[in-house]
Design a protein around this motif. Structure first.
Motif, mmCIF file in Angstrom:
data_model
loop_
_atom_site.group_PDB
_atom_site.id
_atom_site.type_symbol
_atom_site.label_atom_id
_atom_site.label_comp_id
_atom_site.label_asym_id
_atom_site.label_seq_id
_atom_site.Cartn_x
_atom_site.Cartn_y
_atom_site.Cartn_z
ATOM 1 N N THR A 5 9.374 35.422 39.457
ATOM 2 C CA THR A 5 8.245 35.590 38.549
ATOM 3 C C THR A 5 7.179 34.581 38.914
ATOM 4 O O THR A 5 7.484 33.440 39.250
ATOM 5 C CB THR A 5 8.661 35.324 37.091
ATOM 6 N N GLY A 6 5.936 35.056 38.880
ATOM 7 C CA GLY A 6 4.836 34.161 39.197
ATOM 8 C C GLY A 6 4.482 34.134 40.676
ATOM 9 O O GLY A 6 3.576 33.424 41.082
ATOM 10 N N SER A 7 5.186 34.937 41.476
ATOM 11 C CA SER A 7 4.864 34.894 42.910
ATOM 12 C C SER A 7 3.643 35.757 43.242
ATOM 13 O O SER A 7 3.155 35.722 44.365
ATOM 14 C CB SER A 7 6.074 35.323 43.736
ATOM 15 N N GLY A 8 3.171 36.521 42.266
ATOM 16 C CA GLY A 8 1.946 37.293 42.489
ATOM 17 C C GLY A 8 2.182 38.792 42.593
ATOM 18 O O GLY A 8 1.279 39.543 42.966
ATOM 19 N N LYS A 9 3.370 39.240 42.223
ATOM 20 C CA LYS A 9 3.677 40.668 42.337
ATOM 21 C C LYS A 9 2.689 41.507 41.535
ATOM 22 O O LYS A 9 2.094 42.446 42.047
ATOM 23 C CB LYS A 9 5.108 40.947 41.843
ATOM 24 N N THR A 10 2.525 41.165 40.267
ATOM 25 C CA THR A 10 1.736 42.004 39.384
ATOM 26 C C THR A 10 0.241 41.924 39.648
ATOM 27 O O THR A 10 -0.459 42.924 39.600
ATOM 28 C CB THR A 10 1.980 41.577 37.919
ATOM 29 N N THR A 11 -0.237 40.720 39.899
ATOM 30 C CA THR A 11 -1.687 40.577 40.038
ATOM 31 C C THR A 11 -2.155 40.845 41.465
ATOM 32 O O THR A 11 -3.231 41.405 41.668
ATOM 33 C CB THR A 11 -2.131 39.162 39.613
ATOM 34 N N GLN A 12 -1.371 40.453 42.476
ATOM 35 C CA GLN A 12 -1.874 40.534 43.856
ATOM 36 C C GLN A 12 -1.502 41.818 44.582
ATOM 37 O O GLN A 12 -2.347 42.420 45.249
ATOM 38 C CB GLN A 12 -1.372 39.324 44.671
ATOM 39 N N ILE A 23 -3.354 31.112 25.985
ATOM 40 C CA ILE A 23 -2.207 30.473 26.656
ATOM 41 C C ILE A 23 -2.569 30.002 28.051
ATOM 42 O O ILE A 23 -1.881 29.181 28.634
ATOM 43 C CB ILE A 23 -0.978 31.419 26.760
ATOM 44 N N PHE A 24 -3.656 30.544 28.610
ATOM 45 C CA PHE A 24 -4.032 30.154 29.966
ATOM 46 C C PHE A 24 -5.039 29.001 29.981
ATOM 47 O O PHE A 24 -5.425 28.535 31.038
ATOM 48 C CB PHE A 24 -4.591 31.354 30.730
ATOM 49 N N GLU A 25 -5.480 28.572 28.806
ATOM 50 C CA GLU A 25 -6.425 27.450 28.767
ATOM 51 C C GLU A 25 -5.697 26.151 29.104
ATOM 52 O O GLU A 25 -4.510 26.022 28.859
ATOM 53 C CB GLU A 25 -7.063 27.349 27.371
ATOM 54 N N LEU A 38 4.752 37.487 31.348
ATOM 55 C CA LEU A 38 3.557 36.681 31.575
ATOM 56 C C LEU A 38 3.962 35.317 32.113
ATOM 57 O O LEU A 38 4.880 34.695 31.605
ATOM 58 C CB LEU A 38 2.788 36.486 30.262
ATOM 59 N N THR A 39 3.275 34.878 33.138
ATOM 60 C CA THR A 39 3.581 33.576 33.729
ATOM 61 C C THR A 39 2.500 32.582 33.354
ATOM 62 O O THR A 39 1.323 32.835 33.580
ATOM 63 C CB THR A 39 3.636 33.683 35.261
ATOM 64 N N ILE A 40 2.891 31.467 32.768
ATOM 65 C CA ILE A 40 1.925 30.444 32.401
ATOM 66 C C ILE A 40 2.155 29.253 33.324
ATOM 67 O O ILE A 40 3.268 28.722 33.383
ATOM 68 C CB ILE A 40 2.115 30.013 30.935
ATOM 69 N N ASP A 41 1.123 28.864 34.049
ATOM 70 C CA ASP A 41 1.274 27.736 34.961
ATOM 71 C C ASP A 41 1.236 26.426 34.183
ATOM 72 O O ASP A 41 0.717 26.368 33.074
ATOM 73 C CB ASP A 41 0.167 27.764 36.005
ATOM 74 N N GLY A 42 1.773 25.378 34.792
ATOM 75 C CA GLY A 42 1.677 24.054 34.186
ATOM 76 C C GLY A 42 2.775 23.745 33.179
ATOM 77 O O GLY A 42 2.789 22.680 32.577
ATOM 78 N N GLY A 55 9.850 25.204 36.096
ATOM 79 C CA GLY A 55 9.744 24.646 37.440
ATOM 80 C C GLY A 55 8.674 25.293 38.291
ATOM 81 O O GLY A 55 8.768 25.310 39.505
ATOM 82 N N ARG A 56 7.650 25.853 37.657
ATOM 83 C CA ARG A 56 6.652 26.588 38.423
ATOM 84 C C ARG A 56 5.778 25.660 39.268
ATOM 85 O O ARG A 56 5.470 25.969 40.394
ATOM 86 C CB ARG A 56 5.763 27.396 37.472
ATOM 87 N N THR A 57 5.338 24.541 38.697
ATOM 88 C CA THR A 57 4.390 23.715 39.434
ATOM 89 C C THR A 57 4.947 22.354 39.846
ATOM 90 O O THR A 57 4.395 21.705 40.700
ATOM 91 C CB THR A 57 3.103 23.524 38.608
HETATM 92 P P1 ADP Z 1 4.612 38.024 39.093
HETATM 93 O O1 ADP Z 1 4.198 39.413 38.818
HETATM 94 O O2 ADP Z 1 5.199 37.840 40.459
HETATM 95 O O3 ADP Z 1 5.474 37.458 38.023
HETATM 96 P P2 ADP Z 1 1.857 37.407 38.497
HETATM 97 O O4 ADP Z 1 1.090 38.238 39.467
HETATM 98 O O5 ADP Z 1 1.996 37.910 37.108
HETATM 99 O O6 ADP Z 1 3.294 37.101 39.126
HETATM 100 O O7 ADP Z 1 1.213 35.964 38.397
HETATM 101 C C1 ADP Z 1 0.587 35.329 39.470
HETATM 102 C C2 ADP Z 1 -0.213 34.122 38.984
HETATM 103 O O8 ADP Z 1 -1.330 34.554 38.226
HETATM 104 C C3 ADP Z 1 0.574 33.179 38.088
HETATM 105 O O9 ADP Z 1 0.350 31.880 38.588
HETATM 106 C C4 ADP Z 1 -0.048 33.353 36.726
HETATM 107 O O10 ADP Z 1 -0.019 32.182 35.984
HETATM 108 C C5 ADP Z 1 -1.461 33.743 37.061
HETATM 109 N N1 ADP Z 1 -2.078 34.509 35.959
HETATM 110 C C6 ADP Z 1 -1.700 35.724 35.507
HETATM 111 N N2 ADP Z 1 -2.479 36.115 34.463
HETATM 112 C C7 ADP Z 1 -3.396 35.123 34.273
HETATM 113 C C8 ADP Z 1 -4.491 34.908 33.374
HETATM 114 N N3 ADP Z 1 -4.819 35.813 32.448
HETATM 115 N N4 ADP Z 1 -5.189 33.750 33.460
HETATM 116 C C9 ADP Z 1 -4.851 32.825 34.404
HETATM 117 N N5 ADP Z 1 -3.845 32.975 35.277
HETATM 118 C C10 ADP Z 1 -3.115 34.095 35.229
#
Ligand code: ADP
Length: 649
Positions: free
Chosen positions: A63-70, A273-275, A302-306, A348-350
């Motif tokens: 989770t958090g590797s960028g699957k969903t967004t990238q 949550i992302f602030e 949802l992945t929250i960094d930090g 352990g994300r960051t």
């Molecule tokens: P995965 O699908 O592999 O779990 P994501 O593509 O969801 O990973 O997340 C990739 C990165 O994008 C994460 O570091 C996450 O925190 C960040 N991210 C996702 N949504 C938001 C957002 N709304 N605001 C800021 N960062 C975000």
């Protein structure tokens, strides 16, 4: 090729966004830098190659590797290159397990692509479609994809490509299913997380969680905290208490920003949550902290960094489906080992993190199940898979014929994104001359509870609710609220004064319009009984019974209710508005807590039951019980009445 700025060759970077022809904003470039550090970016070329050469591929990454967004953006890039000359129409869809995730991620990706949400990038969830003709990337819930697949035969096209992505899936199973599709692994970048257990079981996990937050804030180095709780009320309660306790500690400790996260929170609040964490109060003073209190949405969706500290009480509200009573409910229950593992991973994300499990190590080893049952095993499938399983039920509703095929009625019902019962109630409502009112009630039942009951004003809130109360039932109370809301033209202060949730009512209004459009498409008449007629409410109650005759309970002489046919003991939920205990009620929901409650109930009459649903209330097929004896009498009376009216003629 340099396409749409998702290219990573900084040299020839285009300054114009080819999606909308506008120059890229500074923010775009800032985000791009961050995106490039995500693990999937290191394997972008490999991904594009595998995608080109295969119809299906499987991608496993933390989770958090960028699957969903990238990944969807990589896919877009690939199709754009391919279809530039062929002018193909295409769409990239990405399914999400939850509505919140679909909304939040699509917003984020729109930002990443520097486009307006709803245009090139959109989302589609039940009752809300935020997409347009321009949309090329759409985030949607599984349910919505199923719905599209029902009407759209495009899924058979040979140029359909499928990327199956997950952090946890059993890849081999999927590879086997998809004829040996290739598997791509994206190595995680997880830092070590130290796990702590409690010595003794905790009596009250909420209190323990709050205590742990305060301790971390006082004693641990900087880093944000993520706490897993089970639901809105609990989360809001914890937010208040933590803010208060930390406030009481004065400037000995750093400032905190406590943010809730649950599915019914408005989207703008979800973004909080992302602030970043607040800065120290004074220069060089103790660091500020962000504290996110979330349902298990933050576990995988949802992945929250930090986040450096995770507090895991070990519970989640999980969907369970009880086939005996045919009702789906949410129950607070222990999580699985796999879930506990996911939760701790969030720390352990960051950087290296810590996870505080508020249960004993022994309990982790001995009590937690290894895996969470797949949701499909815990869900009521009737609404999406009309032709499966619940044949009998659908038979009773008239949605299937004896061969198991959809009837005309069943076809119309399947067009409504609703439970079959509610679909049936809507379809037959014109016959009871009350489709307008049934539309309003259906809409109200489809949105979160509209009654607000703040701790500090419970009495006033109850009085306000009582003013809408209808003595014959909660469904009618909901109708009253909706009518009053419309009469007051969506007035904010009216909502406030009357303790109703404006957002819930707004969305009910919206749902109602959508349902009305479906009604119109099938030429179902919109009509009402004259409000002054004594049949006004009677017709509404009958129409509801025509849909919900399988969710009826009977009052026994002993004073408690038994659900019909399955004979479960249930109690009227204390929130009900009735001024009496009706002999028969229909109910909308079955709530399992310390006692079994039925919630949102309305008085119906035995005479209507034998008139409207004799096929279900067939006494040859009925367990021995008080209700059966009452029904026997009602059937006899009905026969006698019929005979008398024949004789009179
Ligand atoms: P995965 O699908 O592999 O779990 P994501 O593509 O969801 O990973 O997340 C990739 C990165 O994008 C994460 O570091 C996450 O925190 C960040 N991210 C996702 N949504 C938001 C957002 N709304 N605001 C800021 N960062 C975000």
């Amino acid at each position: 090729g340099a396409v749409h700025g998702i290219n990573n060759s900084t040299g020839g970077m285009s300054l114009v966004n080819s999606w909308n022809g506008r120059p890229y904003s500074q923010r775009y470039f800032d985000i791009l830098e961050k995106r490039k550090t995500l693990p999937v970016w290191h394997q972008k070329e490999e991904f594009l190659k595998v995608l080109k050469e295969n119809q299906t591929l499987i991608l496993v990454g933390e989770t958090g590797s960028g699957k969903t967004t990238q990944i969807p953006q990589f896919v877009l890039e690939a199709v754009e290159v391919e279809s530039a000359d062929r002018r193909k129409k295409y769409m990239v869809g990405c399914t999400q397990p939850r509505r919140v995730a679909a909304m939040s991620v699509s917003r984020r990706v729109a930002e990443e692509m520097d486009v307006t949400i709803g245009e090139e990038v959109g989302y589609s969830i039940r009752f809300e479609d935020c997409s347009s003709a321009k949309t090329v990337l759409k985030y949607l819930t599984d349910g919505m994809l199923l719905r599209e697949a029902m009407t759209d035969p495009l899924l058979e096209r040979p140029d359909l490509k499928l990327v199956v992505m997950s952090a946890t899936l059993e890849a081999e199973k999927f590879q086997g299913y998809f004829f040996g599709a290739p598997l791509m692994k994206v190595p995680g970048r997880l830092h070590p997380v130290e796990i702590f257990y409690t010595q003794e079981p905790e009596r009250d996990y909420l209190e323990a969680a709050i205590r742990t937050v305060v301790q971390i804030h006082m004693c641990e180095p900087p880093g944000d905290i993520l706490v897993f709780l089970t639901g809105e009320e609990e989360i809001e309660d914890a937010c208040r208490k933590i803010t208060k306790e930390v406030g009481n500690m004065g400037d000995q400790v750093g400032p905190v920003k406590v943010v809730p996260l649950y599915s019914t929170l408005p989207p703008a609040m979800q973004q909080k949550i992302f602030e970043p964490a607040p800065p120290p109060l004074t220069e060089g003073g103790p660091a500020g902290r962000k504290i996110v209190i979330s349902t298990n949405i933050a576990e995988t969706s949802l992945t929250i960094d930090g986040i450096v500290y995770v507090i895991d009480p070990g519970f989640a509200k999980q969907k369970v489906y009880n086939p005996r009573v045919r009702v789906e409910s949410l129950l607070v229950s222990p999580i699985s080992k796999a879930s506990a593992h996911q939760r701790s991973g969030r720390a352990g994300r960051t950087q290296p993190g810590k996870c505080f499990r508020l249960y004993t190590e022994k309990s982790f080893n001995n009590d937690l199940q290894p895996q969470t049952y797949p949701e499909i095993l815990r869900s009521n499938l009737a609404n999406t898979v009309l032709t499966l399983k619940k044949l009998e039920v659908l038979n009773y509703l008239g949605a299937l014929d004896d061969e198991g095929n959809l009837t005309k009625l069943g076809e119309i019902m399947s067009e409504f994104p609703l439970d079959p019962q509610m679909g049936k109630m809507l379809v037959v409502s014109p016959e009871f001359n009350c489709s307008n009112e049934i539309l309003s009630i259906s809409a109200m039942l489809s949105v979160p509870n509209c009654f607000v009951r703040p701790r500090e004003a419970q009495k006033a809130a109850d009085e306000a609710k009582a003013r809408f109360g209808h003595i014959d039932g909660d469904h009618l109370t909901l109708l009253n609220v909706y009518h009053a809301y419309k009469q007051n033209n969506d007035d904010q202060s009216w909502c406030y004064e009357n303790f109703v949730n404006q957002r819930a009512l707004k969305s009910a209004d919206n749902v109602r319009q959508q349902l009305a459009r479906i009604m119109a498409r099938f030429n179902l008449k919109l009509c009402s009984t004259d409000f002054n007629s004594r049949d006004y409410y009677i017709n509404i109650r009958k129409a509801m019974l025509a849909g919900y005759f399988m969710q009826v309970a009977h009052l026994e002489r002993t004073g408690h209710y038994l659900t019909v046919k399955d004979n479960q003991v249930v109690h009227l939920h204390p929130s009900n508005c009735l001024d009496h205990k009706p002999e028969w009620v229909i109910y909308n929901e079955y709530v399992l807590t310390s006692r079994n409650f039925i919630r949102t109930v309305t008085d119906v009459r035995g005479e209507w039951i034998v008139d409207i649903a004799p096929h279900y209330y067939d006494l040859d097929n009925f367990p021995q019980c008080e209700a059966k004896r009452v029904l026997e009498k009602l059937y006899k009376k009905r026969e006698k009445d019929k005979e008398e009216s024949r004789n009179r003629r």
